[in-house]
Motif scaffolding. Structure first.
Motif, PDB file in Angstrom:
ATOM      1  N   VAL A  84      -1.974  10.611 -14.669  1.00 41.74           N
ATOM      2  CA  VAL A  84      -1.064   9.923 -13.402  1.00 41.74           C
ATOM      3  C   VAL A  84      -1.403  11.079 -12.123  1.00 41.74           C
ATOM      4  O   VAL A  84      -1.207  12.328 -12.440  1.00 41.74           O
ATOM      5  CB  VAL A  84       0.372  10.128 -13.948  1.00 41.74           C
ATOM      6  CG1 VAL A  84       1.207   9.828 -12.707  1.00 41.74           C
ATOM      7  CG2 VAL A  84       0.529   9.223 -14.979  1.00 41.74           C
ATOM      8  N   LYS A  85      -2.050  10.474 -11.074  1.00 40.87           N
ATOM      9  CA  LYS A  85      -2.251  11.627 -10.213  1.00 40.87           C
ATOM     10  C   LYS A  85      -1.454  11.197  -8.931  1.00 40.87           C
ATOM     11  O   LYS A  85      -1.689  11.725  -7.725  1.00 40.87           O
ATOM     12  CB  LYS A  85      -3.715  11.149  -9.776  1.00 40.87           C
ATOM     13  CG  LYS A  85      -4.831  11.400 -10.863  1.00 40.87           C
ATOM     14  CD  LYS A  85      -4.727  12.758 -11.376  1.00 40.87           C
ATOM     15  CE  LYS A  85      -5.782  12.971 -12.530  1.00 40.87           C
ATOM     16  NZ  LYS A  85      -5.591  14.270 -13.176  1.00 40.87           N
ATOM     17  N   VAL A  86      -0.082  10.717  -8.939  1.00 34.00           N
ATOM     18  CA  VAL A  86       0.495  10.616  -7.822  1.00 34.00           C
ATOM     19  C   VAL A  86       1.820  11.525  -8.089  1.00 34.00           C
ATOM     20  O   VAL A  86       2.394  11.845  -9.055  1.00 34.00           O
ATOM     21  CB  VAL A  86       0.981   9.122  -7.340  1.00 34.00           C
ATOM     22  CG1 VAL A  86      -0.138   8.241  -7.327  1.00 34.00           C
ATOM     23  CG2 VAL A  86       1.808   8.651  -8.910  1.00 34.00           C
ATOM     24  N   PRO A  87       2.855  11.782  -7.098  1.00 34.37           N
ATOM     25  CA  PRO A  87       3.891  12.616  -7.139  1.00 34.37           C
ATOM     26  C   PRO A  87       4.707  11.847  -8.095  1.00 34.37           C
ATOM     27  O   PRO A  87       5.044  10.387  -7.804  1.00 34.37           O
ATOM     28  CB  PRO A  87       4.496  12.672  -5.551  1.00 34.37           C
ATOM     29  CG  PRO A  87       3.183  12.639  -5.069  1.00 34.37           C
ATOM     30  CD  PRO A  87       2.201  11.291  -5.475  1.00 34.37           C
ATOM     31  N   ARG A 123      -2.278   4.942 -14.479  1.00 38.36           N
ATOM     32  CA  ARG A 123      -3.690   5.659 -15.070  1.00 38.36           C
ATOM     33  C   ARG A 123      -4.652   4.781 -14.854  1.00 38.36           C
ATOM     34  O   ARG A 123      -5.858   4.931 -14.182  1.00 38.36           O
ATOM     35  CB  ARG A 123      -3.350   5.591 -16.514  1.00 38.36           C
ATOM     36  CG  ARG A 123      -4.684   5.974 -17.223  1.00 38.36           C
ATOM     37  CD  ARG A 123      -4.629   6.432 -18.600  1.00 38.36           C
ATOM     38  NE  ARG A 123      -5.920   6.715 -19.079  1.00 38.36           N
ATOM     39  CZ  ARG A 123      -6.012   6.978 -20.531  1.00 38.36           C
ATOM     40  NH1 ARG A 123      -5.210   7.166 -21.358  1.00 38.36           N
ATOM     41  NH2 ARG A 123      -7.394   7.556 -20.750  1.00 38.36           N
ATOM     42  N   HIS A 124      -4.221   3.368 -14.857  1.00 34.93           N
ATOM     43  CA  HIS A 124      -5.656   2.324 -14.545  1.00 34.93           C
ATOM     44  C   HIS A 124      -5.694   1.542 -13.308  1.00 34.93           C
ATOM     45  O   HIS A 124      -6.588   1.014 -13.033  1.00 34.93           O
ATOM     46  CB  HIS A 124      -5.415   1.341 -15.950  1.00 34.93           C
ATOM     47  CG  HIS A 124      -5.706   1.975 -17.041  1.00 34.93           C
ATOM     48  ND1 HIS A 124      -6.890   2.541 -17.544  1.00 34.93           N
ATOM     49  CD2 HIS A 124      -4.741   1.986 -18.206  1.00 34.93           C
ATOM     50  CE1 HIS A 124      -6.879   2.946 -18.697  1.00 34.93           C
ATOM     51  NE2 HIS A 124      -5.403   2.849 -19.238  1.00 34.93           N
ATOM     52  N   HIS A 125      -4.551   1.567 -12.620  1.00 32.92           N
ATOM     53  CA  HIS A 125      -4.268   0.707 -11.463  1.00 32.92           C
ATOM     54  C   HIS A 125      -3.838   1.355 -10.198  1.00 32.92           C
ATOM     55  O   HIS A 125      -2.996   0.821  -9.411  1.00 32.92           O
ATOM     56  CB  HIS A 125      -3.781  -0.444 -11.767  1.00 32.92           C
ATOM     57  CG  HIS A 125      -4.111  -1.295 -13.017  1.00 32.92           C
ATOM     58  ND1 HIS A 125      -5.230  -2.058 -13.130  1.00 32.92           N
ATOM     59  CD2 HIS A 125      -3.437  -1.373 -14.221  1.00 32.92           C
ATOM     60  CE1 HIS A 125      -5.339  -2.615 -14.099  1.00 32.92           C
ATOM     61  NE2 HIS A 125      -4.444  -2.183 -14.731  1.00 32.92           N
ATOM     62  N   GLY A 126      -4.102   2.776 -10.157  1.00 32.42           N
ATOM     63  CA  GLY A 126      -3.643   3.475  -9.224  1.00 32.42           C
ATOM     64  C   GLY A 126      -3.799   3.496  -7.880  1.00 32.42           C
ATOM     65  O   GLY A 126      -3.283   4.366  -6.977  1.00 32.42           O
ATOM     66  N   ARG A 167       0.753  -1.215  -0.120  1.00 36.56           N
ATOM     67  CA  ARG A 167      -0.081   0.030  -0.133  1.00 36.56           C
ATOM     68  C   ARG A 167       0.885   1.427   0.127  1.00 36.56           C
ATOM     69  O   ARG A 167       1.956   1.315   0.641  1.00 36.56           O
ATOM     70  CB  ARG A 167      -0.794   0.240   1.304  1.00 36.56           C
ATOM     71  CG  ARG A 167      -1.997  -1.266   1.226  1.00 36.56           C
ATOM     72  CD  ARG A 167      -2.633  -1.130   2.609  1.00 36.56           C
ATOM     73  NE  ARG A 167      -3.550  -2.287   2.699  1.00 36.56           N
ATOM     74  CZ  ARG A 167      -4.840  -2.596   2.054  1.00 36.56           C
ATOM     75  NH1 ARG A 167      -5.167  -1.449   1.396  1.00 36.56           N
ATOM     76  NH2 ARG A 167      -5.590  -3.516   2.218  1.00 36.56           N
ATOM     77  N   GLY A 168       0.540   2.268  -0.954  1.00 36.08           N
ATOM     78  CA  GLY A 168       1.534   3.389  -1.167  1.00 36.08           C
ATOM     79  C   GLY A 168       2.708   3.329  -1.572  1.00 36.08           C
ATOM     80  O   GLY A 168       3.687   4.008  -1.038  1.00 36.08           O
ATOM     81  N   TYR A 169       2.617   2.269  -2.309  1.00 32.87           N
ATOM     82  CA  TYR A 169       4.516   1.807  -2.659  1.00 32.87           C
ATOM     83  C   TYR A 169       4.883   2.798  -3.513  1.00 32.87           C
ATOM     84  O   TYR A 169       4.036   3.393  -4.492  1.00 32.87           O
ATOM     85  CB  TYR A 169       4.379   0.570  -3.320  1.00 32.87           C
ATOM     86  CG  TYR A 169       3.619   0.021  -4.448  1.00 32.87           C
ATOM     87  CD1 TYR A 169       4.175   0.176  -5.845  1.00 32.87           C
ATOM     88  CD2 TYR A 169       2.150  -0.082  -4.400  1.00 32.87           C
ATOM     89  CE1 TYR A 169       3.608   0.111  -6.741  1.00 32.87           C
ATOM     90  CE2 TYR A 169       1.480  -0.045  -5.523  1.00 32.87           C
ATOM     91  CZ  TYR A 169       2.477  -0.037  -6.632  1.00 32.87           C
ATOM     92  OH  TYR A 169       1.564  -0.399  -7.959  1.00 32.87           O
ATOM     93  N   ALA A 170       6.141   2.790  -3.569  1.00 35.02           N
ATOM     94  CA  ALA A 170       6.939   3.750  -4.777  1.00 35.02           C
ATOM     95  C   ALA A 170       7.025   2.685  -5.826  1.00 35.02           C
ATOM     96  O   ALA A 170       7.696   1.637  -5.707  1.00 35.02           O
ATOM     97  CB  ALA A 170       8.273   4.403  -4.215  1.00 35.02           C
ATOM     98  N   LEU A 171       7.015   3.227  -7.131  1.00 34.10           N
ATOM     99  CA  LEU A 171       7.023   2.418  -8.231  1.00 34.10           C
ATOM    100  C   LEU A 171       8.388   3.053  -8.946  1.00 34.10           C
ATOM    101  O   LEU A 171       8.156   4.261  -9.422  1.00 34.10           O
ATOM    102  CB  LEU A 171       6.113   2.104  -9.151  1.00 34.10           C
ATOM    103  CG  LEU A 171       6.164   1.113 -10.537  1.00 34.10           C
ATOM    104  CD1 LEU A 171       4.714   0.685 -10.952  1.00 34.10           C
ATOM    105  CD2 LEU A 171       7.143   1.401 -11.557  1.00 34.10           C
TER     106      LEU A 171
END
Length: 271
Positions: free
Chosen positions: A206-209, A113-116, A94-98
Motif C-alpha cells: 500500500v503506497k498511499v496515505p 496493492r493491485h490497482h493503485g 483521479r486521486g480519489y479517497a477510498l
C-alpha cells in the motif's frame, strides 16, 4: 436543508453492471465502499455529510443493492477490487479517497496493492483482520443469513430490531427495506474470504496515505492487530472511536466523522 444526493446511476465496468449513488458533486472525489451486507443507500447519512466537502460516490458492491448479481458471478476479493478500479476508470476518478468499511476496507487494501494508479488515499474502517492461521471474524455467518432470509420474505422494523437492537428506527427501517437485495452467495463467499484471504500480506504494498479506524467496542481489531498494521504499513495513521461497535458511524456518527476528518483534512484538504 435538502439532501445532497444528486442521483443514482449504473455504469458497466469490469464486465458487470455497477450501481452507485452520487452526492455533492464538488471537490476531490471520494468513494465509499460499504461492508458485507450494506447496500449503498444505507450509507447515505454518511455520504450527505461528506458531500459538504467532497464529490462523494457510494458503491453497491457486486451482489448487493442494485448492482449485478447472478449464480455464476465471482464474488471473491480480487473480483470486487477489480470492480472498484474499473468503476474509478469508467467515471474518470483521479486521486480519489477510498473509505472502506469492514469488507470494504479489505477491498480497499487489495485495490491499493493491485490497482493503485488512480487512488489518492485509503481509509480502512474496522477491517476484519481474520485470515489463514488467524483468529476468526467475531460475527457469525448465521446472523447474516437468518436476517437476509427473513428480509426476502418481508421483515418488519421490530423483527429487524432483534438483529440490530441498538439501531435507530430510521436505520432499522432502511435495513429492513434493502437487506433482501444482498445475494446470499455473495455474502457466504465474502464471509469465507474473511478467513481465507491474507490481507496483511498486501499491506507492505500500500503506497498511499492510509488511515486505520478502530471501533473501541467492536472486537474486530485488537491492539496487537493495530500494532501489526502499523509495522507493515509505516506512516499509517490510527484513530480509535472508543464508544463505537463495528458499525462505527451507526454507533457514534460524530466520532466517525471526527476520526475521518483528522485524516482527510490532512490529505484531501485541497479540492
Amino acid at each position: 436543508m435538502g439532501s445532497r444526493l444528486l442521483y443514482g446511476a449504473h455504469v458497466r465496468a469490469n464486465g458487470i453492471r455497477q450501481h452507485y449513488l452520487r452526492y455533492g458533486g464538488q471537490g476531490r472525489p471520494l468513494l465509499i465502499v460499504p461492508g458485507i451486507t450494506s447496500p449503498a443507500i444505507t450509507w447515505g447519512f454518511v455520504a450527505e455529510r461528506l458531500a459538504e466537502r467532497f464529490d462523494t460516490y457510494v458503491l453497491d458492491v457486486r451482489g448487493r443493492g442494485l448492482s449485478e448479481a447472478s449464480p455464476t458471478l465471482d464474488y471473491g476479493l480480487d473480483a470486487m477490487a477489480a470492480d472498484v478500479a474499473a468503476f474509478a476508470e469508467a467515471l474518470d476518478l483521479r486521486g480519489y479517497a477510498l473509505v472502506g468499511h469492514s469488507m470494504g476496507a479489505r477491498i480497499g487494501i487489495r485495490v491499493s496493492r493491485h490497482h493503485g494508479e488512480r487512488l489518492g488515499c485509503l481509509a480502512m474502517v474496522d477491517p476484519p483482520v481474520s485470515g489463514p492461521g488467524r483468529r476468526r471474524y467475531p460475527s457469525n455467518l448465521a446472523w447474516y443469513l437468518d436476517s437476509m432470509r427473513q428480509a426476502r420474505r418481508g421483515i418488519t422494523v421490530e423483527q429487524m430490531r432483534v438483529f440490530c437492537p441498538s439501531w435507530t428506527e430510521e436505520q432499522l427501517r432502511l435495513r429492513a427495506e434493502w437487506l433482501h437485495t444482498c445475494d446470499e452467495r455473495a455474502i457466504v463467499t465474502t464471509f469465507d474470504g474473511f478467513h481465507q484471504d491474507d490481507i496483511q500480506s498486501d499491506l507492505p504494498f500500500v503506497k498511499v496515505p492510509s488511515l486505520l479506524m478502530v471501533a473501541g467496542r467492536g472486537g474486530v481489531v485488537a491492539p496487537e492487530d493495530q500494532a501489526e498494521f502499523t509495522r507493515l504499513l509505516p506512516g499509517l495513521l490510527t484513530v480509535q472511536v472508543p464508544d463505537a461497535g463495528h458499525m462505527i458511524p451507526w454507533d457514534d456518527e460524530a466520532g466517525f466523522h471526527a476520526g475521518l476528518h483528522s485524516f482527510l483534512g490532512t490529505n484531501l484538504a485541497a479540492a
